[in-house]
Scaffold this motif. Structure first.
Motif, mmCIF file in Angstrom:
data_model
loop_
_atom_site.group_PDB
_atom_site.id
_atom_site.type_symbol
_atom_site.label_atom_id
_atom_site.label_comp_id
_atom_site.label_asym_id
_atom_site.label_seq_id
_atom_site.Cartn_x
_atom_site.Cartn_y
_atom_site.Cartn_z
ATOM 1 N N ASN A 76 35.318 51.431 46.146
ATOM 2 C CA ASN A 76 35.407 51.848 47.324
ATOM 3 C C ASN A 76 34.034 50.614 47.500
ATOM 4 O O ASN A 76 32.785 51.594 47.845
ATOM 5 N N VAL A 77 34.051 48.987 47.634
ATOM 6 C CA VAL A 77 32.886 48.355 48.334
ATOM 7 C C VAL A 77 32.555 48.413 49.247
ATOM 8 O O VAL A 77 31.032 48.989 49.592
ATOM 9 N N LEU A 105 43.490 51.336 51.028
ATOM 10 C CA LEU A 105 42.680 50.920 51.330
ATOM 11 C C LEU A 105 42.354 50.590 50.358
ATOM 12 O O LEU A 105 41.527 49.093 51.301
ATOM 13 N N ARG A 106 42.033 50.183 49.055
ATOM 14 C CA ARG A 106 41.562 49.142 48.186
ATOM 15 C C ARG A 106 41.481 47.402 48.641
ATOM 16 O O ARG A 106 41.218 46.445 48.783
ATOM 17 N N TYR A 128 40.424 44.054 49.976
ATOM 18 C CA TYR A 128 40.067 42.627 48.990
ATOM 19 C C TYR A 128 40.676 41.440 50.304
ATOM 20 O O TYR A 128 40.515 40.748 50.381
ATOM 21 N N ALA A 129 42.086 42.609 50.999
ATOM 22 C CA ALA A 129 42.744 41.140 51.807
ATOM 23 C C ALA A 129 41.353 40.631 53.120
ATOM 24 O O ALA A 129 41.685 39.523 53.768
ATOM 25 N N GLU A 130 40.576 41.919 53.153
ATOM 26 C CA GLU A 130 39.750 41.163 54.254
ATOM 27 C C GLU A 130 38.831 40.480 54.436
ATOM 28 O O GLU A 130 37.808 39.462 54.746
ATOM 29 N N GLN A 131 38.598 40.529 52.597
ATOM 30 C CA GLN A 131 36.833 40.549 52.490
ATOM 31 C C GLN A 131 36.837 39.361 51.317
ATOM 32 O O GLN A 131 35.766 38.250 50.630
ATOM 33 N N GLY A 132 38.146 39.731 50.267
ATOM 34 C CA GLY A 132 37.993 38.590 49.321
ATOM 35 C C GLY A 132 37.473 39.341 48.056
ATOM 36 O O GLY A 132 37.170 39.208 46.951
ATOM 37 N N ILE A 133 37.238 40.714 48.841
ATOM 38 C CA ILE A 133 36.188 41.370 46.867
ATOM 39 C C ILE A 133 36.713 42.901 47.069
ATOM 40 O O ILE A 133 37.744 43.495 46.916
ATOM 41 N N ILE A 134 37.008 42.603 45.204
ATOM 42 C CA ILE A 134 37.757 43.856 44.393
ATOM 43 C C ILE A 134 36.325 43.958 43.782
ATOM 44 O O ILE A 134 35.623 42.773 42.750
#
Length: 354
Positions: free
Chosen positions: A113-114, A265-266, A270-276
Protein backbone atom coordinates in the motif's frame (compact mmCIF):
# COMPACT_ATOMS: atom_id res chain seq x y z
CA UNK A 1 2.92 -27.32 23.33
CA UNK A 2 1.16 -25.25 20.68
CA UNK A 3 0.01 -21.80 21.81
CA UNK A 4 -2.81 -19.73 20.37
CA UNK A 5 -3.35 -16.03 19.81
CA UNK A 6 -5.74 -13.68 18.03
CA UNK A 7 -4.77 -11.25 15.28
CA UNK A 8 -7.23 -8.36 15.59
CA UNK A 9 -7.39 -6.86 12.11
CA UNK A 10 -10.91 -5.35 11.86
CA UNK A 11 -12.13 -3.91 8.59
CA UNK A 12 -14.29 -0.75 8.54
CA UNK A 13 -15.44 0.19 5.05
CA UNK A 14 -17.83 2.92 6.26
CA UNK A 15 -16.11 5.83 8.08
CA UNK A 16 -19.37 6.47 9.92
CA UNK A 17 -19.00 3.07 11.61
CA UNK A 18 -15.38 3.48 12.74
CA UNK A 19 -16.37 4.17 16.37
CA UNK A 20 -18.60 1.08 16.49
CA UNK A 21 -15.91 -1.18 15.04
CA UNK A 22 -13.33 0.14 17.47
CA UNK A 23 -15.73 -0.52 20.36
CA UNK A 24 -16.21 -4.05 19.01
CA UNK A 25 -12.43 -4.49 19.18
CA UNK A 26 -12.29 -3.62 22.87
CA UNK A 27 -15.08 -6.11 23.52
CA UNK A 28 -13.19 -8.77 21.55
CA UNK A 29 -10.03 -8.05 23.55
CA UNK A 30 -11.94 -8.55 26.81
CA UNK A 31 -13.41 -11.81 25.52
CA UNK A 32 -9.96 -13.11 24.54
CA UNK A 33 -8.62 -12.16 27.97
CA UNK A 34 -11.51 -14.00 29.63
CA UNK A 35 -11.02 -17.13 27.52
CA UNK A 36 -7.27 -17.42 28.06
CA UNK A 37 -5.96 -16.43 24.63
CA UNK A 38 -2.21 -15.91 25.07
CA UNK A 39 -1.62 -12.87 22.83
CA UNK A 40 -3.75 -10.26 21.10
CA UNK A 41 -1.80 -9.11 18.05
CA UNK A 42 -2.39 -5.65 16.59
CA UNK A 43 -1.74 -4.51 13.03
CA UNK A 44 -0.86 -1.11 11.60
CA UNK A 45 -2.45 0.16 8.40
CA UNK A 46 -3.46 3.66 7.47
CA UNK A 47 -5.99 5.56 5.34
CA UNK A 48 -7.96 2.66 3.86
CA UNK A 49 -10.18 1.28 6.65
CA UNK A 50 -8.53 -2.13 6.48
CA UNK A 51 -7.55 -1.73 10.13
CA UNK A 52 -10.17 0.33 11.94
CA UNK A 53 -8.08 1.41 14.95
CA UNK A 54 -5.19 2.42 12.62
CA UNK A 55 -2.63 3.23 15.33
CA UNK A 56 -1.72 0.08 17.28
CA UNK A 57 0.46 1.95 19.78
CA UNK A 58 -2.40 4.10 21.03
CA UNK A 59 -4.87 1.23 20.81
CA UNK A 60 -2.54 -1.08 22.75
CA UNK A 61 -2.76 1.26 25.76
CA UNK A 62 -6.56 0.95 25.69
CA UNK A 63 -6.37 -2.84 25.43
CA UNK A 64 -3.89 -3.12 28.29
CA UNK A 65 -6.17 -0.98 30.48
CA UNK A 66 -9.22 -3.11 29.60
CA UNK A 67 -7.59 -6.52 30.20
CA UNK A 68 -5.79 -8.36 32.99
CA UNK A 69 -3.75 -11.28 31.61
CA UNK A 70 -3.49 -11.27 27.83
CA UNK A 71 -0.29 -10.11 26.20
CA UNK A 72 -0.50 -7.41 23.53
CA UNK A 73 1.74 -7.87 20.51
CA UNK A 74 2.41 -5.90 17.35
CA UNK A 75 2.18 -7.79 14.06
CA UNK A 76 3.69 -5.50 13.19
CA UNK A 77 4.49 -1.89 13.98
CA UNK A 78 5.49 -0.35 10.63
CA UNK A 79 8.83 0.94 11.84
CA UNK A 80 9.65 2.92 8.70
CA UNK A 81 6.67 5.22 9.38
CA UNK A 82 7.85 6.13 12.91
CA UNK A 83 10.59 8.18 14.48
CA UNK A 84 12.58 5.47 16.29
CA UNK A 85 13.02 7.40 19.54
CA UNK A 86 9.33 8.18 19.74
CA UNK A 87 8.49 4.53 19.09
CA UNK A 88 11.06 3.36 21.68
CA UNK A 89 9.49 5.67 24.29
CA UNK A 90 5.98 4.53 23.46
CA UNK A 91 6.88 0.85 23.64
CA UNK A 92 8.66 1.38 26.95
CA UNK A 93 5.58 3.11 28.34
CA UNK A 94 3.34 0.27 27.16
CA UNK A 95 5.74 -2.24 28.71
CA UNK A 96 5.29 -0.43 32.02
CA UNK A 97 1.52 -0.08 31.68
CA UNK A 98 1.20 -3.81 31.03
CA UNK A 99 3.97 -4.74 33.49
CA UNK A 100 5.66 -6.88 30.86
CA UNK A 101 2.61 -7.87 28.79
CA UNK A 102 3.92 -6.30 25.57
CA UNK A 103 5.50 -8.06 22.58
CA UNK A 104 7.22 -5.59 20.27
CA UNK A 105 6.80 -7.02 16.79
CA UNK A 106 8.72 -4.98 14.22
CA UNK A 107 8.63 -4.86 10.44
CA UNK A 108 9.68 -2.44 7.75
CA UNK A 109 6.14 -1.57 6.69
CA UNK A 110 3.68 -2.66 4.04
CA UNK A 111 4.95 -3.97 0.73
CA UNK A 112 1.62 -3.30 -0.99
CA UNK A 113 0.00 0.00 0.00
CA UNK A 114 2.11 2.87 -1.30
CA UNK A 115 -0.37 5.47 -0.05
CA UNK A 116 0.70 4.69 3.53
CA UNK A 117 4.19 5.99 2.75
CA UNK A 118 2.87 8.87 0.70
CA UNK A 119 0.56 9.94 3.52
CA UNK A 120 3.53 10.13 5.88
CA UNK A 121 5.83 11.77 3.35
CA UNK A 122 8.30 8.87 3.33
CA UNK A 123 9.68 7.39 0.08
CA UNK A 124 8.62 3.75 0.02
CA UNK A 125 12.00 2.85 -1.50
CA UNK A 126 13.59 3.79 1.85
CA UNK A 127 11.40 1.48 3.94
CA UNK A 128 13.89 -1.35 4.47
CA UNK A 129 16.89 0.84 5.27
CA UNK A 130 14.86 3.04 7.61
CA UNK A 131 13.66 -0.07 9.43
CA UNK A 132 17.16 -1.46 9.88
CA UNK A 133 18.54 1.83 11.20
CA UNK A 134 15.53 2.42 13.45
CA UNK A 135 15.69 -1.02 15.06
CA UNK A 136 19.28 -0.41 16.11
CA UNK A 137 18.37 2.97 17.56
CA UNK A 138 15.50 1.50 19.57
CA UNK A 139 17.72 -1.21 21.06
CA UNK A 140 20.30 1.42 22.04
CA UNK A 141 17.60 3.58 23.59
CA UNK A 142 16.32 0.75 25.76
CA UNK A 143 19.75 -0.47 26.88
CA UNK A 144 21.86 2.71 27.30
CA UNK A 145 21.45 4.02 30.87
CA UNK A 146 23.87 6.86 30.16
CA UNK A 147 22.33 7.85 26.86
CA UNK A 148 23.94 7.57 23.42
CA UNK A 149 24.66 9.33 20.18
CA UNK A 150 23.77 8.07 16.73
CA UNK A 151 24.94 9.25 13.32
CA UNK A 152 23.15 7.47 10.49
CA UNK A 153 21.67 8.02 7.07
CA UNK A 154 18.21 9.01 8.30
CA UNK A 155 18.73 10.17 11.89
CA UNK A 156 21.37 12.14 13.76
CA UNK A 157 20.66 11.88 17.48
CA UNK A 158 22.07 12.84 20.87
CA UNK A 159 19.89 11.01 23.36
CA UNK A 160 19.86 11.26 27.17
CA UNK A 161 18.66 8.29 29.19
CA UNK A 162 15.28 7.00 27.97
CA UNK A 163 12.37 7.40 30.38
CA UNK A 164 10.41 5.51 31.42
CA UNK A 165 12.94 2.75 31.55
CA UNK A 166 11.52 -0.56 30.25
CA UNK A 167 9.71 -2.70 32.79
CA UNK A 168 11.12 -5.78 31.03
CA UNK A 169 14.90 -5.96 31.22
CA UNK A 170 17.08 -5.47 29.33
CA UNK A 171 14.33 -4.35 26.94
CA UNK A 172 10.75 -5.23 25.96
CA UNK A 173 10.42 -8.63 24.30
CA UNK A 174 11.22 -8.13 20.61
CA UNK A 175 10.31 -10.20 17.56
CA UNK A 176 10.64 -9.50 13.83
CA UNK A 177 8.42 -10.37 10.91
CA UNK A 178 9.61 -12.33 7.88
CA UNK A 179 7.21 -12.48 4.95
CA UNK A 180 9.59 -14.33 2.63
CA UNK A 181 11.82 -17.37 2.83
CA UNK A 182 14.85 -15.10 2.44
CA UNK A 183 13.70 -13.00 5.40
CA UNK A 184 13.18 -16.07 7.58
CA UNK A 185 16.66 -17.39 6.77
CA UNK A 186 18.21 -13.99 7.50
CA UNK A 187 16.73 -14.18 11.00
CA UNK A 188 17.83 -17.82 11.31
CA UNK A 189 21.43 -16.78 10.69
CA UNK A 190 21.04 -14.19 13.46
CA UNK A 191 19.58 -16.83 15.79
CA UNK A 192 16.25 -15.04 16.17
CA UNK A 193 12.59 -16.17 16.23
CA UNK A 194 10.13 -14.67 13.76
CA UNK A 195 6.54 -13.99 12.76
CA UNK A 196 5.51 -15.77 9.55
CA UNK A 197 2.78 -14.56 7.21
CA UNK A 198 -0.11 -16.66 5.88
CA UNK A 199 1.09 -19.73 3.97
CA UNK A 200 -0.14 -23.25 3.36
CA UNK A 201 0.79 -25.90 5.93
CA UNK A 202 3.06 -27.48 3.32
CA UNK A 203 4.98 -24.23 2.79
CA UNK A 204 5.14 -23.64 6.53
CA UNK A 205 6.65 -27.08 7.16
CA UNK A 206 9.23 -26.60 4.41
CA UNK A 207 10.20 -23.10 5.54
CA UNK A 208 10.51 -23.99 9.20
CA UNK A 209 12.67 -27.02 8.40
CA UNK A 210 14.96 -24.80 6.33
CA UNK A 211 14.94 -22.16 9.07
CA UNK A 212 16.06 -24.71 11.68
CA UNK A 213 18.72 -26.18 9.41
CA UNK A 214 20.10 -22.74 8.56
CA UNK A 215 20.31 -21.83 12.23
CA UNK A 216 22.20 -25.05 12.97
CA UNK A 217 24.59 -24.36 10.07
CA UNK A 218 25.22 -20.92 11.55
CA UNK A 219 26.52 -22.58 14.70
CA UNK A 220 23.56 -22.46 17.06
CA UNK A 221 23.07 -25.56 19.20
CA UNK A 222 19.95 -27.73 19.22
CA UNK A 223 18.57 -26.10 22.37
CA UNK A 224 18.79 -22.63 20.83
CA UNK A 225 17.14 -23.80 17.60
CA UNK A 226 14.32 -25.40 19.58
CA UNK A 227 13.81 -22.24 21.64
CA UNK A 228 13.63 -20.04 18.55
CA UNK A 229 11.11 -22.36 16.90
CA UNK A 230 9.05 -22.36 20.08
CA UNK A 231 9.07 -18.54 20.15
CA UNK A 232 8.07 -18.23 16.47
CA UNK A 233 4.50 -17.76 15.28
CA UNK A 234 2.66 -18.56 12.05
CA UNK A 235 -0.49 -16.79 10.91
CA UNK A 236 -3.75 -18.41 9.78
CA UNK A 237 -7.27 -17.19 9.02
CA UNK A 238 -9.60 -19.30 11.17
CA UNK A 239 -13.37 -19.79 11.33
CA UNK A 240 -14.90 -22.33 13.70
CA UNK A 241 -18.58 -23.34 13.69
CA UNK A 242 -20.65 -26.32 14.76
CA UNK A 243 -20.14 -28.08 11.42
CA UNK A 244 -17.75 -27.91 8.50
CA UNK A 245 -20.57 -26.76 6.24
CA UNK A 246 -21.56 -23.90 8.53
CA UNK A 247 -17.96 -22.74 8.98
CA UNK A 248 -17.35 -22.69 5.23
CA UNK A 249 -20.67 -20.94 4.61
CA UNK A 250 -19.59 -18.18 6.99
CA UNK A 251 -15.86 -18.15 6.33
CA UNK A 252 -15.36 -18.40 2.59
CA UNK A 253 -17.52 -15.39 1.56
CA UNK A 254 -15.98 -13.24 4.31
CA UNK A 255 -12.46 -14.29 3.31
CA UNK A 256 -13.07 -13.66 -0.39
CA UNK A 257 -14.71 -10.28 0.28
CA UNK A 258 -11.70 -9.28 2.40
CA UNK A 259 -9.21 -10.20 -0.32
CA UNK A 260 -11.25 -8.54 -3.08
CA UNK A 261 -11.53 -5.30 -1.08
CA UNK A 262 -7.76 -5.11 -0.57
CA UNK A 263 -7.10 -5.96 -4.21
CA UNK A 264 -9.48 -3.21 -5.35
CA UNK A 265 -7.69 -0.62 -3.21
CA UNK A 266 -4.27 -1.57 -4.59
CA UNK A 267 -5.55 -1.49 -8.16
CA UNK A 268 -7.15 1.92 -7.58
CA UNK A 269 -3.79 3.41 -6.61
CA UNK A 270 -2.12 1.78 -9.60
CA UNK A 271 -4.78 3.19 -11.94
CA UNK A 272 -4.40 6.66 -10.46
CA UNK A 273 -0.61 6.81 -10.10
CA UNK A 274 0.91 3.94 -12.06
CA UNK A 275 2.77 2.79 -8.94
CA UNK A 276 2.87 -0.81 -7.76
CA UNK A 277 5.22 -1.77 -4.94
CA UNK A 278 5.31 -5.53 -5.35
CA UNK A 279 4.76 -7.36 -8.62
CA UNK A 280 3.33 -10.86 -8.22
CA UNK A 281 3.68 -13.28 -11.12
CA UNK A 282 1.43 -15.90 -9.51
CA UNK A 283 -1.41 -15.47 -7.01
CA UNK A 284 0.06 -15.57 -3.48
CA UNK A 285 -1.09 -18.11 -0.91
CA UNK A 286 -2.85 -15.45 1.13
CA UNK A 287 -5.63 -15.00 -1.48
CA UNK A 288 -6.50 -18.71 -1.88
CA UNK A 289 -9.02 -19.85 0.70
CA UNK A 290 -7.96 -23.49 0.26
CA UNK A 291 -4.44 -22.56 1.43
CA UNK A 292 -5.05 -19.52 3.62
CA UNK A 293 -8.29 -20.30 5.45
CA UNK A 294 -8.98 -22.94 8.09
CA UNK A 295 -12.77 -23.23 8.33
CA UNK A 296 -14.53 -26.12 9.97
CA UNK A 297 -15.93 -27.81 13.03
CA UNK A 298 -13.81 -27.95 16.19
CA UNK A 299 -12.56 -31.42 15.17
CA UNK A 300 -11.60 -30.28 11.66
CA UNK A 301 -9.84 -27.16 12.92
CA UNK A 302 -8.02 -29.17 15.60
CA UNK A 303 -6.73 -31.55 12.93
CA UNK A 304 -5.34 -28.60 10.95
CA UNK A 305 -3.73 -27.20 14.09
CA UNK A 306 -2.13 -30.60 14.73
CA UNK A 307 -0.52 -30.36 11.28
CA UNK A 308 0.89 -26.96 12.25
CA UNK A 309 2.10 -28.32 15.60
CA UNK A 310 3.99 -31.04 13.72
CA UNK A 311 6.13 -28.38 12.00
CA UNK A 312 7.71 -27.55 15.37
CA UNK A 313 6.52 -23.95 15.55
CA UNK A 314 5.44 -22.69 18.94
CA UNK A 315 2.38 -20.60 18.22
CA UNK A 316 -0.44 -19.83 15.80
CA UNK A 317 -1.73 -16.31 15.16
CA UNK A 318 -5.42 -16.85 14.38
CA UNK A 319 -7.24 -14.12 12.50
CA UNK A 320 -10.90 -14.70 13.39
CA UNK A 321 -12.74 -11.59 12.17
CA UNK A 322 -12.37 -11.60 8.41
CA UNK A 323 -13.35 -8.65 6.23
CA UNK A 324 -17.04 -7.74 6.63
CA UNK A 325 -17.72 -10.53 9.15
CA UNK A 326 -19.98 -9.24 11.99
CA UNK A 327 -18.37 -8.94 15.42
CA UNK A 328 -20.77 -11.40 17.05
CA UNK A 329 -19.97 -14.07 14.47
CA UNK A 330 -16.23 -13.65 15.10
CA UNK A 331 -16.83 -13.76 18.86
CA UNK A 332 -18.69 -17.05 18.51
CA UNK A 333 -15.82 -18.50 16.50
CA UNK A 334 -13.26 -17.38 19.09
CA UNK A 335 -15.28 -18.86 21.95
CA UNK A 336 -15.74 -22.18 20.15
CA UNK A 337 -12.02 -22.31 19.32
CA UNK A 338 -10.89 -21.62 22.87
CA UNK A 339 -13.42 -23.95 24.48
CA UNK A 340 -13.27 -26.90 22.06
CA UNK A 341 -10.05 -26.66 20.01
CA UNK A 342 -7.35 -25.14 22.23
CA UNK A 343 -7.82 -27.56 25.18
CA UNK A 344 -6.88 -30.47 22.89
CA UNK A 345 -3.33 -29.10 22.72
CA UNK A 346 -2.55 -27.62 26.12
CA UNK A 347 -4.06 -26.29 29.29
CA UNK A 348 -4.51 -22.99 27.44
CA UNK A 349 -7.63 -21.91 29.25
CA UNK A 350 -6.27 -22.59 32.72
CA UNK A 351 -5.14 -18.99 33.14
CA UNK A 352 -8.69 -17.78 32.57
CA UNK A 353 -9.99 -19.94 35.41
CA UNK A 354 -7.47 -18.76 37.99
Amino acid sequence: MLRFSNFMFPESRDPARDADVIADCIAEAKLCDELGVEVLWLAEHHFDGNCAYVDPVTFAAAVLAATKRIKVGFAVAQVSLHHPMRLAEQMSLLDNLGRGRVIVGLGRGTAYNVYEYQGYGIPHEEAAERYEEAEGIMLKAWTSPDGFTHEGKHWSLKVPRLRPTPFTQPHPYLIRSASSEEGALHLARRGLPFLMNVQSNETTAKRLALYGATMAEAGYDAAHVARCLDESWVWRNVVVAATDEEARRIGIPAFEAMQEHRKTLREKIYAEQGIIMKHETVPPARVNHEAALIAGSPATVAAKMAEIEATGVGGVICSFRLGPMPADVAAGSIRLFMEEVAPRFANTVAAAAE
